[in-house]
Write a protein that holds these residues in place. Sequence first.
Motif, PDB file in Angstrom:
ATOM      1  N   VAL A  17      -2.466  -3.612  -2.572  1.00  0.00           N
ATOM      2  CA  VAL A  17      -1.613  -4.169  -1.521  1.00  0.00           C
ATOM      3  C   VAL A  17      -0.684  -5.219  -2.113  1.00  0.00           C
ATOM      4  N   VAL A  18      -1.248  -6.076  -2.948  1.00  0.00           N
ATOM      5  CA  VAL A  18      -0.444  -7.133  -3.557  1.00  0.00           C
ATOM      6  C   VAL A  18       0.644  -6.531  -4.449  1.00  0.00           C
ATOM      7  N   ARG A  19       0.289  -5.493  -5.187  1.00  0.00           N
ATOM      8  CA  ARG A  19       1.295  -4.813  -6.011  1.00  0.00           C
ATOM      9  C   ARG A  19       2.434  -4.295  -5.140  1.00  0.00           C
ATOM     10  N   ALA A  20       2.075  -3.641  -4.040  1.00  0.00           N
ATOM     11  CA  ALA A  20       3.103  -3.070  -3.155  1.00  0.00           C
ATOM     12  C   ALA A  20       3.970  -4.174  -2.546  1.00  0.00           C
ATOM     13  N   VAL A  21       3.326  -5.256  -2.137  1.00  0.00           N
ATOM     14  CA  VAL A  21       4.063  -6.372  -1.530  1.00  0.00           C
ATOM     15  C   VAL A  21       5.069  -6.938  -2.523  1.00  0.00           C
ATOM     16  N   ALA A  22       4.645  -7.091  -3.785  1.00  0.00           N
ATOM     17  CA  ALA A  22       5.546  -7.630  -4.805  1.00  0.00           C
ATOM     18  C   ALA A  22       6.635  -6.617  -5.143  1.00  0.00           C
ATOM     19  N   GLU A  23       6.219  -5.369  -5.306  1.00  0.00           N
ATOM     20  CA  GLU A  23       7.168  -4.329  -5.731  1.00  0.00           C
ATOM     21  C   GLU A  23       8.288  -4.144  -4.712  1.00  0.00           C
ATOM     22  N   HIS A  24       7.968  -4.279  -3.439  1.00  0.00           N
ATOM     23  CA  HIS A  24       8.963  -4.056  -2.394  1.00  0.00           C
ATOM     24  C   HIS A  24       9.492  -5.374  -1.807  1.00  0.00           C
ATOM     25  N   SER A  25       9.248  -6.474  -2.505  1.00  0.00           N
ATOM     26  CA  SER A  25       9.703  -7.806  -2.046  1.00  0.00           C
ATOM     27  C   SER A  25       9.456  -7.986  -0.555  1.00  0.00           C
ATOM     28  N   MET A  26       8.254  -7.659  -0.126  1.00  0.00           N
ATOM     29  CA  MET A  26       7.971  -7.670   1.313  1.00  0.00           C
ATOM     30  C   MET A  26       7.956  -9.065   1.926  1.00  0.00           C
TER      31      MET A  26
ATOM     32  N   GLY B  80       6.084 -14.456   5.838  1.00  0.00           N
ATOM     33  CA  GLY B  80       4.747 -13.919   5.597  1.00  0.00           C
ATOM     34  C   GLY B  80       4.533 -12.556   6.234  1.00  0.00           C
ATOM     35  N   LYS B  81       3.552 -11.851   5.715  1.00  0.00           N
ATOM     36  CA  LYS B  81       3.189 -10.544   6.270  1.00  0.00           C
ATOM     37  C   LYS B  81       1.688 -10.520   6.525  1.00  0.00           C
ATOM     38  N   ARG B  82       1.327  -9.895   7.630  1.00  0.00           N
ATOM     39  CA  ARG B  82      -0.089  -9.700   7.938  1.00  0.00           C
ATOM     40  C   ARG B  82      -0.356  -8.206   7.944  1.00  0.00           C
ATOM     41  N   LEU B  83      -1.214  -7.781   7.025  1.00  0.00           N
ATOM     42  CA  LEU B  83      -1.404  -6.346   6.781  1.00  0.00           C
ATOM     43  C   LEU B  83      -2.871  -5.944   6.862  1.00  0.00           C
TER      44      LEU B  83
ATOM     45  N   VAL C 176     -12.390  -1.385   5.329  1.00  0.00           N
ATOM     46  CA  VAL C 176     -11.264  -1.901   6.096  1.00  0.00           C
ATOM     47  C   VAL C 176     -10.940  -3.225   5.457  1.00  0.00           C
ATOM     48  N   GLY C 177      -9.685  -3.524   5.271  1.00  0.00           N
ATOM     49  CA  GLY C 177      -9.337  -4.826   4.719  1.00  0.00           C
ATOM     50  C   GLY C 177      -8.132  -5.400   5.407  1.00  0.00           C
ATOM     51  N   VAL C 178      -8.062  -6.729   5.442  1.00  0.00           N
ATOM     52  CA  VAL C 178      -6.850  -7.389   5.930  1.00  0.00           C
ATOM     53  C   VAL C 178      -6.341  -8.310   4.831  1.00  0.00           C
ATOM     54  N   GLU C 179      -5.032  -8.462   4.775  1.00  0.00           N
ATOM     55  CA  GLU C 179      -4.413  -9.379   3.823  1.00  0.00           C
ATOM     56  C   GLU C 179      -3.294 -10.102   4.570  1.00  0.00           C
ATOM     57  N   ALA C 180      -3.363 -11.432   4.586  1.00  0.00           N
ATOM     58  CA  ALA C 180      -2.279 -12.244   5.153  1.00  0.00           C
ATOM     59  C   ALA C 180      -1.583 -12.912   3.981  1.00  0.00           C
ATOM     60  N   LEU C 181      -0.331 -12.502   3.732  1.00  0.00           N
ATOM     61  CA  LEU C 181       0.356 -12.967   2.528  1.00  0.00           C
ATOM     62  C   LEU C 181       1.542 -13.850   2.892  1.00  0.00           C
ATOM     63  N   GLY C 182       1.732 -14.917   2.098  1.00  0.00           N
ATOM     64  CA  GLY C 182       2.864 -15.803   2.330  1.00  0.00           C
ATOM     65  C   GLY C 182       2.510 -16.999   3.198  1.00  0.00           C
TER      66      GLY C 182
ATOM     67  N   LYS D   5       6.421 -12.587  -7.552  1.00  0.00           N
ATOM     68  CA  LYS D   5       6.821 -13.966  -7.284  1.00  0.00           C
ATOM     69  C   LYS D   5       5.653 -14.660  -6.579  1.00  0.00           C
ATOM     70  N   ALA D   6       5.271 -15.829  -7.081  1.00  0.00           N
ATOM     71  CA  ALA D   6       4.085 -16.514  -6.562  1.00  0.00           C
ATOM     72  C   ALA D   6       4.133 -16.662  -5.046  1.00  0.00           C
ATOM     73  N   ALA D   7       3.018 -16.381  -4.391  1.00  0.00           N
ATOM     74  CA  ALA D   7       2.920 -16.563  -2.942  1.00  0.00           C
ATOM     75  C   ALA D   7       1.445 -16.685  -2.583  1.00  0.00           C
ATOM     76  N   PRO D   8       1.135 -17.558  -1.631  1.00  0.00           N
ATOM     77  CA  PRO D   8      -0.262 -17.713  -1.225  1.00  0.00           C
ATOM     78  C   PRO D   8      -0.723 -16.504  -0.407  1.00  0.00           C
ATOM     79  N   ALA D   9      -2.028 -16.281  -0.383  1.00  0.00           N
ATOM     80  CA  ALA D   9      -2.548 -15.137   0.377  1.00  0.00           C
ATOM     81  C   ALA D   9      -4.038 -15.307   0.646  1.00  0.00           C
ATOM     82  N   VAL D  10      -4.499 -14.638   1.692  1.00  0.00           N
ATOM     83  CA  VAL D  10      -5.923 -14.656   2.025  1.00  0.00           C
ATOM     84  C   VAL D  10      -6.274 -13.330   2.695  1.00  0.00           C
ATOM     85  N   GLY D  11      -7.508 -12.867   2.485  1.00  0.00           N
ATOM     86  CA  GLY D  11      -7.898 -11.597   3.110  1.00  0.00           C
ATOM     87  C   GLY D  11      -9.371 -11.331   2.970  1.00  0.00           C
ATOM     88  N   TRP D  12      -9.791 -10.174   3.482  1.00  0.00           N
ATOM     89  CA  TRP D  12     -11.179  -9.752   3.301  1.00  0.00           C
ATOM     90  C   TRP D  12     -11.275  -8.239   3.240  1.00  0.00           C
TER      91      TRP D  12
END
Length: 429
Positions: free
Chosen positions: A89-98, A103-106, A129-135, A298-305
Motif C-alpha cells: 500500500v505504501v509503495r502504491a501511495v508513493a508511486e502514485h503521489s496519492m 491524507g488518505k484513509r485506505l 483486512v487492513g487499514v492504513e491512514a497516511l499523511g 516522500k516522507a509522510a506519517p502513517a498508522v494502520g493495522w
Amino acid sequence: MSEQVKAVKGMNDILPPVSARWEWFEDVVRALMRRYAYQNIRTPIVEHTPLFVRGLGEVTDIVEKEMYSFEDKLNGDPLTLRPEGTAGVVRAVAEHSMLYDGGKRLYYIGQMFRHERPQKGRYRQFHQVGVEALGFAGPDVDAEVILMARSLLRDLGLTDVRLELNSLGQPAERQAHRAALISYFEAHQDQLDEEARRRLHSNPLRILDTKNPAMQALVEAAPKLMDYLGEASLAHLAAVRAALDAVGQPYTLNPRLVRGMDYYNLTVFEWVTDRLGSQGTVCGGGRYDGLIEQIGGKAAPAVGWGLGIERVLALIDDAGIEVPLPVPDVYAVLPDASALGTAIAVIEALRAAGVSVQMHAGGKDGQGSFKSQFKKADASGARFALVFGGDELAQGMVAVKSLRDAAIGQRLEPLADVTGWAQSLRGNA
Ligand code: ATP
Ligand code: MG
C-alpha cells in the motif's frame, strides 16, 4: 488413474457453506469502512523483494525465513508473494503521489503468504483486512484506527478481545534503549537461545518478541523502552490513551509489545484473545512514520493495522456466534421438462425483481420425480416452492407453496403479472 493433485500445504480451499461466512465477514467489513470513510485499495500480490526487505527490516521473522521469493523468469528480478499488506500500500501511495492533496484513509482485504509451520490459526496462505491512514501525524488518527478495529470486532459479535498498547518512541530513543538492551543481554549471554544470540547485536529489540518460554523471565526483566521515551513521545501516547479513556475502551500497557516488523514507531497495539492459544493476536498495528521514506517515497506519517481473517472466523466459531447464511427465497419445481420455456421466463423475471431463485435442474434422464424435486426444495432452505405444474400453467397460473409454514399452504399466482407478486416472495420484504 494419475495421482491426485492436492492443494499446497498450509493453503486452504474455502468451500461452501463456509465461504458464505467469509462473504458475510466481508460485508461487515465493507459496511464498517463506509462508516469510517475509508476507501478501498487493491495492490498486486507479487512485489519486488527489496520492498519487503527494506520495508519490514532484514532481521525479522518474515524476511529471514517466511517469504515466498522467486526470480522473474525473464529478467531475473527477485519477486516475493506479499507477506503483509502495508508495504505494498505504501509503495502504491508513493508511486502514485496519492498524498499530494492531503491524507488518505485506505483499506484492503486479501491473501498474504508466509512460509510458517501450519497449525490452527497459522497458515501459509492466509487473509487479512487492513487499514492504513497516511499523511496524518496526530494521535487522533491512532485512536481512530484502534477504535475501528473495536467496532469491527463488535459488529462481528466478538466481545472478549482485549487491547494491548505500547509506544516504541522515535528512532533516537530506541537507539538509547537498544544500547541498554545489548548491555543487559550481554550480561546474561548464558540464558540466550541461539536465535537471540544471533540477534543480540543486529536487532536486540526483536529478542523481546521471542516465543521461547525459557527466556520469558529474562525478557521480563530487560530494560524498558518506556523509560527512554522523550517528552513528545510520551505526550503522543498520553493523547492516544486519553482518547481511549474518553470512549471507555480499556487497554493494558504492555512494554513488551514490539510487533514483528521494524517499520513501527510511537503507537503500537494488538487486539488479543485467550481463546486461540499462541495464535491469540487477531489484529496488530501501529504507527510507521518512517516507512514511506524508507522505500523511496516522500516522507509522510502513517498508522494502520492488519487483522487475520482466519483467526477472527475461528473465534466466531468458537464463541458460537450465529452467522446468517443465505438461502434462496424460492425453489422452482418443474414436474415436466416441457414447462421450461414458461418457467424460465417467470424465474428470470423474479430474479430481475430481486427474488433469489434456485431452479431445479434435471439430468439427461429428465426432471426427476415430483417427490425428489420437493426433497431438494426442502434441502435448499428456500421458504417457497414455485411449482410449474401442467394444469396450473394451462390456466395461466403457477402454484406458490410455503415450505416453512404449513398454515400458509399453497396459492396460485398469475403468470402474466410476475412483478405484481414477486415482492411477496422476498426474504427481506
Ligand atoms: P504472530 O505473532 O501470531 O506470528 P504476527 O505478528 O506475525 O502474528 P502480523 O504480521 O502483525 O502478525 O499480522 C497481523 C495479523 O495477521 C495477526 O495478528 C494474525 O491475526 C494474522 N496472521 C499473521 N500470520 C498469520 C498466519 N501465518 N496465518 C494466519 N493468520 C496470520
Ligand atoms: Mg508471525
